[in-house]
Design a protein around this motif. Structure first.
Motif, mmCIF file in Angstrom:
data_model
loop_
_atom_site.group_PDB
_atom_site.id
_atom_site.type_symbol
_atom_site.label_atom_id
_atom_site.label_comp_id
_atom_site.label_asym_id
_atom_site.label_seq_id
_atom_site.Cartn_x
_atom_site.Cartn_y
_atom_site.Cartn_z
ATOM 1 N N ASP A 1332 0.835 -1.211 0.000
ATOM 2 C CA ASP A 1332 0.000 0.000 0.000
ATOM 3 C C ASP A 1332 0.868 1.258 0.000
ATOM 4 O O ASP A 1332 0.637 2.217 0.742
ATOM 5 N N GLY A 1333 1.940 1.205 -0.802
ATOM 6 C CA GLY A 1333 2.783 2.395 -0.954
ATOM 7 C C GLY A 1333 3.764 2.626 0.175
ATOM 8 O O GLY A 1333 4.543 3.573 0.140
ATOM 9 N N VAL A 1334 3.771 1.792 1.224
ATOM 10 C CA VAL A 1334 4.721 1.981 2.332
ATOM 11 C C VAL A 1334 5.881 1.001 2.153
ATOM 12 O O VAL A 1334 5.650 -0.204 1.981
ATOM 13 N N ASN A 1335 7.114 1.517 2.199
ATOM 14 C CA ASN A 1335 8.291 0.640 2.103
ATOM 15 C C ASN A 1335 8.386 -0.161 3.408
ATOM 16 O O ASN A 1335 8.548 0.402 4.481
ATOM 17 N N ILE A 1336 8.295 -1.492 3.295
ATOM 18 C CA ILE A 1336 8.211 -2.280 4.539
ATOM 19 C C ILE A 1336 9.517 -2.238 5.332
ATOM 20 O O ILE A 1336 9.537 -2.564 6.509
ATOM 21 N N ALA A 1337 10.626 -1.834 4.691
ATOM 22 C CA ALA A 1337 11.895 -1.780 5.422
ATOM 23 C C ALA A 1337 11.931 -0.626 6.416
ATOM 24 O O ALA A 1337 12.785 -0.585 7.296
ATOM 25 N N ASP A 1338 10.959 0.325 6.276
ATOM 26 C CA ASP A 1338 10.997 1.505 7.147
ATOM 27 C C ASP A 1338 10.156 1.363 8.404
ATOM 28 O O ASP A 1338 10.088 2.292 9.209
ATOM 29 N N ILE A 1339 9.454 0.245 8.549
ATOM 30 C CA ILE A 1339 8.572 0.144 9.723
ATOM 31 C C ILE A 1339 9.059 -0.962 10.656
ATOM 32 O O ILE A 1339 9.873 -1.796 10.277
ATOM 33 N N GLY A 1340 8.570 -0.938 11.909
ATOM 34 C CA GLY A 1340 8.990 -1.946 12.887
ATOM 35 C C GLY A 1340 8.521 -3.335 12.461
ATOM 36 O O GLY A 1340 7.490 -3.477 11.805
ATOM 37 N N LEU A 1341 9.290 -4.353 12.840
ATOM 38 C CA LEU A 1341 8.955 -5.727 12.423
ATOM 39 C C LEU A 1341 7.569 -6.143 12.903
ATOM 40 O O LEU A 1341 6.812 -6.775 12.181
ATOM 41 N N HIS A 1342 7.248 -5.808 14.171
ATOM 42 C CA HIS A 1342 5.946 -6.226 14.698
ATOM 43 C C HIS A 1342 4.816 -5.476 14.010
ATOM 44 O O HIS A 1342 3.738 -6.015 13.804
ATOM 45 N N ASP A 1343 5.077 -4.178 13.674
ATOM 46 C CA ASP A 1343 4.044 -3.416 12.951
ATOM 47 C C ASP A 1343 3.737 -4.104 11.632
ATOM 48 O O ASP A 1343 2.588 -4.202 11.220
ATOM 49 N N LEU A 1344 4.801 -4.609 10.987
ATOM 50 C CA LEU A 1344 4.607 -5.260 9.687
ATOM 51 C C LEU A 1344 3.945 -6.621 9.858
ATOM 52 O O LEU A 1344 2.907 -6.911 9.247
ATOM 53 N N ARG A 1345 4.524 -7.448 10.730
ATOM 54 C CA ARG A 1345 4.086 -8.856 10.782
ATOM 55 C C ARG A 1345 2.701 -9.005 11.390
ATOM 56 O O ARG A 1345 2.022 -9.992 11.124
ATOM 57 N N SER A 1346 2.296 -8.052 12.238
ATOM 58 C CA SER A 1346 0.966 -8.211 12.834
ATOM 59 C C SER A 1346 -0.136 -7.739 11.883
ATOM 60 O O SER A 1346 -1.304 -7.996 12.112
ATOM 61 N N ARG A 1347 0.245 -7.043 10.782
ATOM 62 C CA ARG A 1347 -0.797 -6.521 9.861
ATOM 63 C C ARG A 1347 -0.966 -7.401 8.621
ATOM 64 O O ARG A 1347 -1.794 -7.087 7.773
ATOM 65 N N ILE A 1348 -0.115 -8.408 8.446
ATOM 66 C CA ILE A 1348 -0.361 -9.356 7.351
ATOM 67 C C ILE A 1348 -0.380 -10.757 7.963
ATOM 68 O O ILE A 1348 0.161 -10.975 9.037
ATOM 69 N N THR A 1349 -1.005 -11.686 7.280
ATOM 70 C CA THR A 1349 -1.224 -13.006 7.900
ATOM 71 C C THR A 1349 -0.655 -14.108 7.020
ATOM 72 O O THR A 1349 -0.683 -14.009 5.798
#
Length: 1509
Positions: A1332-1349
């Motif tokens: 969704d336009g956000v570079n996943i390398a710029d966000i915290g791991l938990h923020d990323l992993r908890s929002r996709i399944t």
């Protein structure tokens, strides 16, 4: 005697006024010329016959004449000639008055004859191979000691009268004395070894070459200590075991005795059974009683066997401890004499020196005998351990299956580890059981002598202290159980976390599990804290016990009668006795409990060793000949003598070279039939004959922890061409290419674990390599892939296979193989219902034919595909639906569908990592060990104390100083009281003195309690902190870390190392500080009494520091080597017990017994020097300590005019404790050194690489992100580790919202790597991924992993409630959870469970079926309902039903989400919007399924193979 002396004109034999009541003591001339000359002679003549008999019975080989022996002989002849010369000299010179010189005539001739006897004994010893003689050593010691008195008299005379008066006499005597002394010195060395004895061993134990003196002082050990100090010891530096300590020697003799004892026991049982009338049953109670009796008597028999073997040597040790006790009780008596000498101002000074020297000698002898005793005990303990291990190991190879079922592998390994340890402890403490009460009684007897009935007050105190400690021990054991319960819970949870770490990272659940682990940890520490506080009370009461006993005794003594005066003699002799009393008091309860435990262990061991064995007549073996090779006639077999038969009315005849297939449902007795042929089952009746050698492939592959090659050759030599042929036939070549070191890869704990299919193929290869005559194959094809199974059948088992000329009995479920079998046996409920060839059975139209027809169509389809050489995993799975028979495909085999493929896919990256990892990994291990080699780095101590904090450390030091100050004050107060003048038979102010004494003593007790509690609490603070750091470090590590670190290593850190930091480190620190401060107190007291002692104490301190540093370096290293060599014993035991049937089938028992012997011996090579090191240290240190005793007492005698008896008593009685204190300081210091290593090992993972942070502070990520679910890959690349080639190479891809994309490709094409990239399990090597336009390398791991399944491939559940498994953070309501379960088709199942959502899942979710676990994973995804779903499709783990459910649910529920499916079965993605075909990290094709099929490319080929087009 007096008359005899008077005849020669000498004074009487004894005159007290000349020897004792004089300032210049001397013995009478008569005594000097008779008794002192005759005593050594009498000793030699009296004992020589017995000694010669002993030499005659023990021949060790002949020693050739050496320089040492020659010197002894020459000096001996010189000595003898002196006597004869003197004899003739007197005869000639005094021939007239010969009557008057009878004494002077007799003595030299007796002396010379005795020396000649000694020379004869030297020669006899040489001929019988005795290298160092205790007997002659004692003779020369006696001779030299008896010559000292005349020597002194001669020197005195020469000084008074001048040497010229009788120069010949003087020179003769001095020469004679010098030669005697030389003989004594020569006796201290050992002769060379007997001829032909010294060539065999490469690094023999120096104790064999050691002389008698070196043995009692342990000087022979010094070489190893010095070596260990210079460079850290390695296994090569250790000595080989002495022959009498090796397994071979011990067990061969013991086994015969034990077999005889067992036979005796069985005869007893038969006699008992015969006493019961036929047909009648004993009542239950009587049966139980008889069972208990049997266990009791078998335990007694085992003890008797061990006692016969090791008893005589153990008794020599017992003699040493009795002598030690005699010297120990003599010391207070001498102290009493010394103090009475100090009081008596007229006593001559020489008596003081005499008492001081006597005390020193007694202390030295006490030390020597004590350590000889300990050495004997540990040697016997070591041999008992070897013996018991050997007996248990040999038993585990012959025990029958019914007996084997009563004890688990764990229990058997426990017998070897825990129970042998209990027996070793028992050997050390057994003598205390009967000696301690005698010692206590003697102490009280002597105390009664000094203090009268007041001694009973001391007893009363002891009786009060004991129950208190007993009560505390009971409470602590309960608390320990609680603590262990929480610790087990924590370790279990950690184990699951490490096993399911991938899932934790995918779901971002680390925090939830972190909280759970810390919850367990807090409860564990709470129990530990309570336990430690109780323990502190116990320690305080024990350490104050000497004060309490003294307070009670002296208090009662001075209060019952005013005329009772406490003088120095009473006070300090009583204190010395009380210090002696403490040892047996502390030992007795321990000795009793050790003995009780040993009795239980003996019973357990004997029960196992007496259990039933396989009967050798179960199968009659015959040499290979033509005709039938396996014949069973009318056989009935069962697994245990009491149980139901598992096979009935079996008649089988297998012709030579035939292929026999055995088919039947689960539990119909197929494996039992093979076991019957192997002789593993009990034969009720009938006969089994097997001709030729056998090889066996069990249903569950048994693989040794060794290289692949060793597993296949299995003890035979490697024949290159045959070996390669076997590998090719068993389809192992492709696997070996993948393994990091090919066939030299180690399998098992350390190596890469193989998949089920690979294990089974290795197991098969082992059998094929054997070139046996008869092959028993228990379903080897079920665990492998279908096409691999076909390959193996064609190349190995079938009519064209490697084994075509051999006799093969194959248990199978594969229908396709049956037409090629010569004979098919159909088993139903343990009976053969049909047998014959495939055609015969079909034509009979019975159950078998029916069953085959059901499959006709499936089979046909399959065989067509087989010819195409395809992979048909899909077809194979669909077969499962129709096979009524195939419920037989056990869960493991179902999983096996495509296991090899998926495994290789997961392995490929890992294996490359492993290849590189090898040097690094070794590096890492050696780093962990570097801490051990040599000394521990100072940083570790700093780290440990830093975690506690200075604010706590300083008060502790002050508390210790206060505690020792109080102790010093009450002791000094006692000495002042003892010096108090006596007025009119009484002392003044006794009440006040008693009150001050009591107050100081109690202050010390409270301070002890304070220090122990404080240190325990500091230890808990430190360990809480270190555990927390370790846990966070491990959870923050990336996946690659877990792949390259064995979970065993990590668990070890959480269990053993943390446990050491919890308990051992604070314990060692407590002891060490306690004794260091006590030593300071003793030094202060000795220096207060005799300041001049500083001159002696300082060099002694330096010597002590030197000895100590030598010891600690060696001891740490030995302890480590011993620990490292211990685990292979248990691994080997474990393997043997599990693979006993395979070992027996191949007839490899002797080789395994040899291996077990080698491993036990290797462990003992480091255990032996380890306990000798402690003895070496103790003997050397106790001489240092005894030096302090000598200094204190001699200086006190010298300063008699200025010192009071009280202060002398204080100094000497305290110096007597030095030896014990020094030993304890070193021991506790070594313990701290050994255990502080744990801090280092826990700290090891602080510096490893970590993942990115879990959350980014101040990130502006919207709560509802991702709202659309668009994924964009821009030139994305990924590698498993730096330096390896990219696993994904420049992937560019746009996935639109709500799109359904299937990802397919062969093994290792990079399908799963895409998922790893999206979840950032692996970070990008190049390029970016946008969601969704956000570079996943710029966000915290938990923020990323908890929002996709993700729905992962293997369904992992954790032990805990079902609800916790779905929602560990409790972020959803019960309604939401229930609706997710309903959508996952689990609602009915869960609502029928007893606890519904709180139903406890067992470890790994074992109590749910595989399909249910997969549905729980689906429910997790439904509950999170994120916009992006990654589906890593389960391979063959799920039956078709579940699979259809999952697919339909996903289609409906995730309608408006983006779905990426990594597909292993193509039929599931045929209706997707797009399919991506991966190949070697690139996208090779991408389009809709229909378009791809039309292109007839890679995707089309895959579909065709799967039978979809």
């Amino acid at each position: 005697m007096d008359a005899f002396c008077r005849l020669s004109g000498l004074d009487p034999l004894w005159d007290w006024n000349r020897t004792w009541y004089t300032a210049n003591p001397d013995l009478t001339q008569c005594f000097q010329n008779t008794v002192l000359v005759w005593v050594p002679c009498f000793y030699l003549w009296l004992l020589a016959p017995f000694y010669c008999l002993h030499l005659y019975c023990h021949d060790r080989g002949r020693i050739s004449m050496s320089g040492l022996c020659t010197s002894k002989m020459v000096l001996g002849f010189l000595l003898a000639s002196f006597g004869f010369v003197e004899f003739f000299y007197i005869l000639l010179e005094r021939s007239q008055e010969i009557q008057q010189h009878m004494v002077f005539l007799l003595s030299p001739i007796i002396r010379s004859m005795t020396v000649i006897l000694a020379l004869c004994i030297i020669q006899l010893e040489r001929i019988r191979g005795c290298r160092s003689s205790v007997f002659l050593f004692l003779f020369w010691v006696l001779a030299v000691v008896c010559s000292l008195v005349p020597l002194r008299a001669k020197i005195q005379l020469a000084l008074d009268e001048g040497i010229a008066s009788d120069i010949v006499r003087y020179l003769a005597f001095f020469s004679y004395f010098t030669i005697q002394l030389a003989e004594l010195i020569l006796c201290c060395f050992a002769d060379q070894p007997p001829e032909g004895k010294n060539i065999l061993e490469k690094n023999p134990c120096p104790v064999k070459d050691a002389s008698f003196l070196s043995k009692i002082l342990f000087w022979w050990f010094t070489g190893l200590v010095v070596k260990g100090y210079r460079t850290p010891l390695a296994a090569e530096d250790l000595w080989t075991l002495r022959e009498e300590d090796t397994s071979q020697k011990i067990i061969s003799e013991l086994q015969q005795e034990w077999t005889a004892e067992c036979a005796k026991l069985q005869r007893q049982e038969k006699a008992l059974a015969a006493g019961v009338p036929l047909g009648s049953r004993l009542p239950d109670q009587a049966q139980l009683l008889r069972k208990l009796q049997k266990e009791q008597s078998s335990g007694f028999f085992l003890l008797r066997t061990l006692a016969r073997k090791f008893g005589p040597y153990f008794l020599t040790g017992t003699l040493c401890i009795i002598l030690h006790d005699a010297f120990m009780f003599a010391i207070p008596q001498v102290l009493s004499l010394l103090l009475s000498f100090m009081k008596d101002e007229d006593a001559p000074l020489w008596k003081g020196y005499f008492y001081a020297t006597l005390m020193f000698l007694l202390s030295c002898l006490q030390s020597l005998f004590n350590h000889q005793y300990m050495y004997t005990c540990f040697t016997v303990g070591m041999r008992v351990k070897t013996a018991v291990m050997g007996l248990v190991y040999r038993k585990s190879l012959v025990i029958n299956s019914s007996a084997r079922r009563t004890c688990t592998v764990g229990e058997i390994v426990n017998l070897v580890s825990a129970d042998t340890q209990k027996l070793m402890d028992f050997v050390v403490y057994f003598n205390a059981v009967w000696l301690a009460p005698i010692e206590i009684a003697l102490c009280l007897f002597f105390l009664w002598q000094h203090l009268g009935p007041s001694a009973l007050a001391g007893i009363a105190t002891v009786i009060l202290i004991f129950p208190l400690n007993g009560f505390i021990a009971k409470k602590r054991s309960k608390l320990q159980e609680v603590q262990m319960k929480f610790m087990d819970g924590r370790i279990r949870l950690m184990n699951e976390i490490l096993n399911g770490i991938k899932i934790l990272k995918f779901y971002a659940w680390e925090k939830a599990f972190l909280e759970q682990v810390l919850g367990y940890r807090e409860k564990e520490l709470k129990a530990l804290k309570k336990s430690q506080i109780l323990y502190s009370i116990s320690i305080a009461s024990f350490n104050s016990s000497s004060f309490l006993i003294a307070f009670a005794m002296f208090g009662v003594y001075v209060t019952i009668d005013a005329r009772n005066v406490l003088d120095a003699q009473k006070v300090f002799v009583s204190m010395a006795l009380i210090n002696i009393l403490k040892t047996p008091l502390s030992q007795l309860p321990f000795a009793i409990s050790t003995s009780m435990q040993a009795v239980v262990s003996l019973r357990r061991l004997a029960k196992y060793l007496c259990s039933e064995e396989l009967k050798t007549d179960n199968v009659s073996k015959a040499p290979l000949s033509s005709g039938e090779q396996v014949v069973i006639e009318n056989g009935t077999f069962c697994w245990s003598a009491e149980g139901q038969p598992c096979l009935k009315r079996i008649n089988v005849r297998v012709p030579r070279g035939a292929l026999v297939a055995v088919v039947g449902h689960v539990g119909s007795g197929k494996s039992s039939l093979l076991s019957a042929m192997l002789g593993e089952t009990e034969k009720w009746n009938g006969s089994v004959t097997v001709k030729g050698s056998m090889a066996y492939v069990p249903q569950q592959a048994w693989i040794q922890n060794a290289t692949v090659q060793d597993n296949i050759t299995f003890g035979r030599e490697k024949m290159k061409s045959w070996y390669n042929r076997v590998l090719e036939a068993c389809a192992l070549l492709p696997d070996l290419d993948i393994l990091p070191a090919g066939d030299a890869t180690e399998i098992g704990e350390k190596g890469l674990n193989l998949s089920g299919g690979q294990k089974q193929r290795v197991s098969l290869a082992r059998a094929v390599y054997r070139k046996a005559d008869v092959y028993l194959l228990d379903d080897p094809l079920s665990a492998v892939d279908a096409h691999v199974g076909q390959h193996i059948f064609d190349k190995v088992i079938g009519p064209k296979g490697v084994l075509r000329d051999k006799t093969r009995v194959l248990v199978t479920h594969g229908m396709s193989f049956l037409p090629q079998a010569d004979l098919i046996l159909v088993l139903v409920d343990g009976e053969i219902t049909e047998s014959g060839s495939y055609q015969e059975l079909l034509s009979r139209n019975e159950a078998f034919a029916e069953f085959i027809r059901t499959f006709a169509n499936t089979e046909r389809k399959e065989s067509v595909m087989q010819r195409a050489g395809s992979r048909r995993s899909n077809a194979r799975l669909s077969m499962i639906d129709f096979m009524p028979f195939s419920r037989d495909l056990s869960q493991e085999q179902l999983i096996g569908g495509d296991t090899t493929n998926t495994n290789l896919q997961n392995m490929e990256p890992v294996s490359e990592m492993d290849q590189e990892q090898i040097p690094e990994d070794l590096g890492k291990l050696t780093q962990a060990d570097k801490a051990f080699t040599g000394r521990v780095k100072l940083d570790m101590y700093k780290k440990y104390f830093k975690t506690i904090g200075l604010a706590l450390i300083i008060p502790i030091v002050f508390l210790y100083a206060f505690q020792q100050g109080a102790s010093l004050a009450y002791n000094y107060w006692l000495s002042m009281w003892a010096d108090d003048p006596v007025v009119n038979g009484t002392q003044i102010d006794t009440d006040l003195k008693l009150a001050v004494f009591g107050a100081l003593g109690f202050a010390q007790g409270i301070a002890i309690f304070g220090t122990t509690v404080a240190i325990s609490i500091c230890g808990i603070i430190a360990s809480r902190h270190l555990h927390m750091e370790l846990l966070i470090n491990v959870l923050r590590s990336p996946m690659s870390f877990f792949e390259s670190t064995p979970s065993g290593n990590l668990l070890n850190r959480f269990a053993k190392e943390i446990d050491a930091i919890d308990c051992m480190v604070p314990e060692g620190l407590k002891m060490m500080l306690n004794y260091v401060f006590k030593l300071m107190e003793v030094c202060i007291i000795v220096l207060m009494a005799t300041p001049f002692a500083a001159v002696i104490i300082l060099p002694m301190a330096l010597l002590y520091a030197c000895v100590q540093s030598f010891y600690v370096a060696t001891s740490c290293q030995l302890r480590r080597l011993e620990a490292v060599s211990r685990s292979p014993i248990y691994t080997h035991f474990n393997e043997t017990v599990q693979g006993a049937s395979v070992i027996r089938a191949f007839g490899e028992q002797p080789r395994f017994i040899l291996q077990a012997n080698d491993r036990v011996d290797f462990n003992q090579t480091s255990y032996f020097p380890r306990f000798v090191a402690t003895r070496w240290l103790a003997v050397n240190l106790e001489f240092v300590g005894n030096g302090v005793v000598l200094a204190a007492s001699i200086l006190s005698v010298m300063g008699r005019s200025t010192l009071s008896p009280g202060i002398v008593g204080l100094a000497v009685s305290h110096s007597l404790q030095v030896t014990g204190i020094l030993s304890w300081i070193v021991r506790s210091w070594t313990d701290v050194e050994n255990n502080i290593v744990s801090v280092e090992r826990v700290n090891e993972y602080a510096d490893t690489a970590k993942e990115a942070s879990w959350t980014n502070e101040g990130s502006s990520l919207p709560l509802a992100w991702p709202q659309k679910g668009k994924i964009e890959f821009q030139d994305f690349g990924l590698q498993y580790r730096k330096g390896l080639e990219l696993a994904l190479k420049g992937i560019t891809l746009n996935v639109q919202e709500r799109e359904k994309v299937g990802i397919v490709g062969r093994t290792g094409a990079g399908k799963s790597s895409l998922a790893l990239g999206i979840f950032r399990i692996l970070e990008a090597a190049k390029g970016k991924i946008f969601v969704d336009g956000v570079n996943i390398a710029d966000i915290g791991l938990h923020d990323l992993r908890s929002r996709i399944t993700i729905i992962p491939q293997d369904p992992v559940l954790f032990s805990g409630s079902l609800r916790m498994n779905l929602d560990p953070f409790d972020s959803y309501s019960d309604e939401e959870v229930w609706s997710a379960l309903e959508l996952a088709h689990l609602k009915n199942f869960v609502s029928n469970l007893p606890d519904k959502l709180n139903y406890e899942c067992s470890e790994g979710g074992e109590n749910l079926s595989l399909g249910q676990r997969q549905l729980v994973c689906l429910a997790r995804a439904l509950l999170r309902k994120t916009k992006i779903l990654v589906l890593d499709e389960a391979t063959a783990a799920v039956d078709l039903e579940t699979d259809t459910l999952i697919q339909s649910t996903i289609r409906i529920q995730f309608e408006d989400c983006t779905v990426l499916t990594i597909a292993h079965r193509l039929n599931t993605i045929m209706d997707y919007t797009r399919v991506i075909v991966m190949d070697r990290g690139h996208i090779s094709e991408m389009d809709t399924p229909a378009n791809l099929l039309a292109q007839r490319g890679q995707f089309y080929r895959m579909c065709r193979e799967a039978g979809l087009v």
